[in-house]
Design a protein around this motif. Structure first.
Motif, PDB file in Angstrom:
ATOM      1  N   GLU A 129      40.466  13.149  23.176  1.00 15.37           N
ATOM      2  CA  GLU A 129      39.568  13.886  24.077  1.00 15.37           C
ATOM      3  C   GLU A 129      39.305  13.087  25.363  1.00 15.37           C
ATOM      4  O   GLU A 129      39.253  13.645  26.453  1.00 15.37           O
ATOM      5  CB  GLU A 129      38.252  14.222  23.374  1.00 15.37           C
ATOM      6  N   LYS A 130      39.142  11.791  25.234  1.00 17.13           N
ATOM      7  CA  LYS A 130      38.924  10.933  26.403  1.00 17.13           C
ATOM      8  C   LYS A 130      40.167  10.936  27.297  1.00 17.13           C
ATOM      9  O   LYS A 130      40.067  10.994  28.517  1.00 17.13           O
ATOM     10  CB  LYS A 130      38.597   9.510  25.951  1.00 17.13           C
ATOM     11  N   LEU A 131      41.336  10.916  26.667  1.00 18.55           N
ATOM     12  CA  LEU A 131      42.606  10.963  27.395  1.00 18.55           C
ATOM     13  C   LEU A 131      42.706  12.256  28.200  1.00 18.55           C
ATOM     14  O   LEU A 131      43.074  12.242  29.373  1.00 18.55           O
ATOM     15  CB  LEU A 131      43.765  10.833  26.414  1.00 18.55           C
ATOM     16  N   LYS A 132      42.356  13.378  27.586  1.00 14.37           N
ATOM     17  CA  LYS A 132      42.367  14.668  28.281  1.00 14.37           C
ATOM     18  C   LYS A 132      41.388  14.678  29.443  1.00 14.37           C
ATOM     19  O   LYS A 132      41.695  15.164  30.525  1.00 14.37           O
ATOM     20  CB  LYS A 132      42.001  15.806  27.322  1.00 14.37           C
ATOM     21  N   ARG A 133      40.184  14.132  29.224  1.00 11.08           N
ATOM     22  CA  ARG A 133      39.155  14.127  30.269  1.00 11.08           C
ATOM     23  C   ARG A 133      39.587  13.286  31.466  1.00 11.08           C
ATOM     24  O   ARG A 133      39.443  13.704  32.615  1.00 11.08           O
ATOM     25  CB  ARG A 133      37.846  13.590  29.692  1.00 11.08           C
ATOM     26  N   ILE A 134      40.140  12.115  31.220  1.00 12.44           N
ATOM     27  CA  ILE A 134      40.578  11.234  32.313  1.00 12.44           C
ATOM     28  C   ILE A 134      41.664  11.903  33.152  1.00 12.44           C
ATOM     29  O   ILE A 134      41.703  11.766  34.360  1.00 12.44           O
ATOM     30  CB  ILE A 134      41.089   9.884  31.758  1.00 12.44           C
ATOM     31  N   ASN A 135      42.542  12.664  32.488  1.00 13.57           N
ATOM     32  CA  ASN A 135      43.662  13.311  33.175  1.00 13.57           C
ATOM     33  C   ASN A 135      43.381  14.764  33.546  1.00 13.57           C
ATOM     34  O   ASN A 135      44.290  15.523  33.872  1.00 13.57           O
ATOM     35  CB  ASN A 135      44.922  13.228  32.300  1.00 13.57           C
ATOM     36  N   SER A 136      42.114  15.172  33.505  1.00 12.64           N
ATOM     37  CA  SER A 136      41.672  16.521  33.883  1.00 12.64           C
ATOM     38  C   SER A 136      42.357  17.618  33.092  1.00 12.64           C
ATOM     39  O   SER A 136      42.489  18.743  33.571  1.00 12.64           O
ATOM     40  CB  SER A 136      41.889  16.762  35.381  1.00 12.64           C
ATOM     41  N   GLY A 137      42.854  17.312  31.911  1.00 16.00           N
ATOM     42  CA  GLY A 137      43.480  18.317  31.060  1.00 16.00           C
ATOM     43  C   GLY A 137      44.774  18.897  31.604  1.00 16.00           C
ATOM     44  O   GLY A 137      45.215  19.953  31.167  1.00 16.00           O
ATOM     45  N   LYS A 138      45.403  18.188  32.559  1.00 17.89           N
ATOM     46  CA  LYS A 138      46.656  18.705  33.133  1.00 17.89           C
ATOM     47  C   LYS A 138      47.733  18.791  32.054  1.00 17.89           C
ATOM     48  O   LYS A 138      47.695  18.044  31.071  1.00 17.89           O
ATOM     49  CB  LYS A 138      47.127  17.845  34.305  1.00 17.89           C
ATOM     50  N   PRO A 139      48.695  19.710  32.208  1.00 19.65           N
ATOM     51  CA  PRO A 139      49.747  19.839  31.198  1.00 19.65           C
ATOM     52  C   PRO A 139      50.596  18.568  31.089  1.00 19.65           C
ATOM     53  O   PRO A 139      50.817  17.878  32.087  1.00 19.65           O
ATOM     54  CB  PRO A 139      50.603  20.996  31.702  1.00 19.65           C
ATOM     55  N   VAL A 140      51.051  18.285  29.879  1.00 18.93           N
ATOM     56  CA  VAL A 140      51.912  17.123  29.638  1.00 18.93           C
ATOM     57  C   VAL A 140      53.348  17.608  29.574  1.00 18.93           C
ATOM     58  O   VAL A 140      53.669  18.491  28.790  1.00 18.93           O
ATOM     59  CB  VAL A 140      51.534  16.414  28.321  1.00 18.93           C
ATOM     60  N   TYR A 141      54.207  17.053  30.418  1.00 25.53           N
ATOM     61  CA  TYR A 141      55.624  17.407  30.456  1.00 25.53           C
ATOM     62  C   TYR A 141      56.417  16.139  30.741  1.00 25.53           C
ATOM     63  O   TYR A 141      55.849  15.140  31.205  1.00 25.53           O
ATOM     64  CB  TYR A 141      55.899  18.476  31.527  1.00 25.53           C
ATOM     65  N   PRO A 142      57.710  16.136  30.433  1.00 25.35           N
ATOM     66  CA  PRO A 142      58.508  14.927  30.676  1.00 25.35           C
ATOM     67  C   PRO A 142      58.398  14.465  32.127  1.00 25.35           C
ATOM     68  O   PRO A 142      58.410  15.283  33.038  1.00 25.35           O
ATOM     69  CB  PRO A 142      59.936  15.366  30.344  1.00 25.35           C
ATOM     70  N   THR A 143      58.236  13.203  32.331  1.00 21.29           N
ATOM     71  CA  THR A 143      58.109  12.487  33.611  1.00 21.29           C
ATOM     72  C   THR A 143      56.731  12.605  34.255  1.00 21.29           C
ATOM     73  O   THR A 143      56.507  11.969  35.281  1.00 21.29           O
ATOM     74  CB  THR A 143      59.187  12.877  34.653  1.00 21.29           C
ATOM     75  N   CYS A 144      55.782  13.377  33.685  1.00 24.16           N
ATOM     76  CA  CYS A 144      54.443  13.410  34.286  1.00 24.16           C
ATOM     77  C   CYS A 144      53.758  12.085  33.991  1.00 24.16           C
ATOM     78  O   CYS A 144      54.007  11.452  32.963  1.00 24.16           O
ATOM     79  CB  CYS A 144      53.636  14.608  33.818  1.00 24.16           C
ATOM     80  N   LYS A 145      52.899  11.647  34.894  1.00 19.07           N
ATOM     81  CA  LYS A 145      52.211  10.377  34.726  1.00 19.07           C
ATOM     82  C   LYS A 145      50.813  10.634  34.180  1.00 19.07           C
ATOM     83  O   LYS A 145      50.064  11.426  34.729  1.00 19.07           O
ATOM     84  CB  LYS A 145      52.146   9.627  36.051  1.00 19.07           C
ATOM     85  N   LEU A 146      50.497   9.935  33.100  1.00 22.70           N
ATOM     86  CA  LEU A 146      49.183  10.033  32.480  1.00 22.70           C
ATOM     87  C   LEU A 146      48.468   8.697  32.579  1.00 22.70           C
ATOM     88  O   LEU A 146      49.093   7.641  32.469  1.00 22.70           O
ATOM     89  CB  LEU A 146      49.312  10.416  31.003  1.00 22.70           C
ATOM     90  N   PHE A 147      47.163   8.745  32.801  1.00 23.49           N
ATOM     91  CA  PHE A 147      46.351   7.548  32.786  1.00 23.49           C
ATOM     92  C   PHE A 147      45.795   7.390  31.379  1.00 23.49           C
ATOM     93  O   PHE A 147      45.157   8.285  30.851  1.00 23.49           O
ATOM     94  CB  PHE A 147      45.224   7.644  33.804  1.00 23.49           C
ATOM     95  N   VAL A 148      46.072   6.236  30.770  1.00 21.10           N
ATOM     96  CA  VAL A 148      45.681   5.986  29.378  1.00 21.10           C
ATOM     97  C   VAL A 148      44.730   4.794  29.356  1.00 21.10           C
ATOM     98  O   VAL A 148      45.064   3.733  29.889  1.00 21.10           O
ATOM     99  CB  VAL A 148      46.925   5.680  28.508  1.00 21.10           C
ATOM    100  N   PRO A 149      43.536   4.958  28.736  1.00 20.31           N
ATOM    101  CA  PRO A 149      42.625   3.807  28.640  1.00 20.31           C
ATOM    102  C   PRO A 149      43.195   2.750  27.703  1.00 20.31           C
ATOM    103  O   PRO A 149      43.752   3.073  26.663  1.00 20.31           O
ATOM    104  CB  PRO A 149      41.335   4.415  28.085  1.00 20.31           C
ATOM    105  N   ARG A 150      43.072   1.494  28.097  1.00 13.93           N
ATOM    106  CA  ARG A 150      43.556   0.395  27.250  1.00 13.93           C
ATOM    107  C   ARG A 150      42.517   0.096  26.179  1.00 13.93           C
ATOM    108  O   ARG A 150      41.328   0.121  26.446  1.00 13.93           O
ATOM    109  CB  ARG A 150      43.771  -0.874  28.073  1.00 13.93           C
ATOM    110  N   GLY A 151      42.997  -0.195  24.988  1.00 12.72           N
ATOM    111  CA  GLY A 151      42.095  -0.512  23.882  1.00 12.72           C
ATOM    112  C   GLY A 151      41.372   0.722  23.395  1.00 12.72           C
ATOM    113  O   GLY A 151      41.628   1.829  23.829  1.00 12.72           O
ATOM    114  N   LYS A 152      40.464   0.522  22.459  1.00 15.20           N
ATOM    115  CA  LYS A 152      39.732   1.659  21.887  1.00 15.20           C
ATOM    116  C   LYS A 152      38.390   1.814  22.503  1.00 15.20           C
ATOM    117  O   LYS A 152      37.809   0.986  23.041  1.00 15.20           O
ATOM    118  CB  LYS A 152      39.602   1.487  20.378  1.00 15.20           C
TER     119      LYS A 152
END
Length: 94
Positions: free
Chosen positions: A71-94
């Motif tokens: 859910e945090k991953l979706k929120r950081i990336n504004s829920g944009k669709p995930v497709y090959p080569t798209c860039k996602l921001f991922v929080p490090r650690g838990k």
């Protein structure tokens, strides 16, 4: 009269000709919406990693790879669709 005092390292002002992609690359923080001249962007204090999605990736699979909350991953990336080569921001650690 009031004086606004802020932590300058927390904010970034978009300069003429800068694109959202360029800003994301340099600041390593997601840019919500469009980047226009003079816009103020809050620089995330979270420690983020940029991940290029592969075929078959979803928010769930990326969250599992990095041990992040889906859910945090979706929120950081504004829920944009995930497709090959798209860039996602991922929080490090838990």
């Amino acid at each position: 009269m009031f004086t606004l005092v802020t932590d300058r390292s927390k904010y970034f002002r978009v300069k003429r000709g800068q694109s959202a992609g360029e800003i994301e690359k340099v600041l390593k923080t997601p840019v919500q919406g469009c980047a226009f001249n003079g816009r103020i962007i809050e620089v995330s204090k979270e420690n983020l990693t940029v991940y290029k999605a592969c075929v078959g990736d979803t928010y769930r699979t990326v969250a599992e790879k990095f041990g992040a909350d889906e859910e945090k991953l979706k929120r950081i990336n504004s829920g944009k669709p995930v497709y090959p080569t798209c860039k996602l921001f991922v929080p490090r650690g838990k």
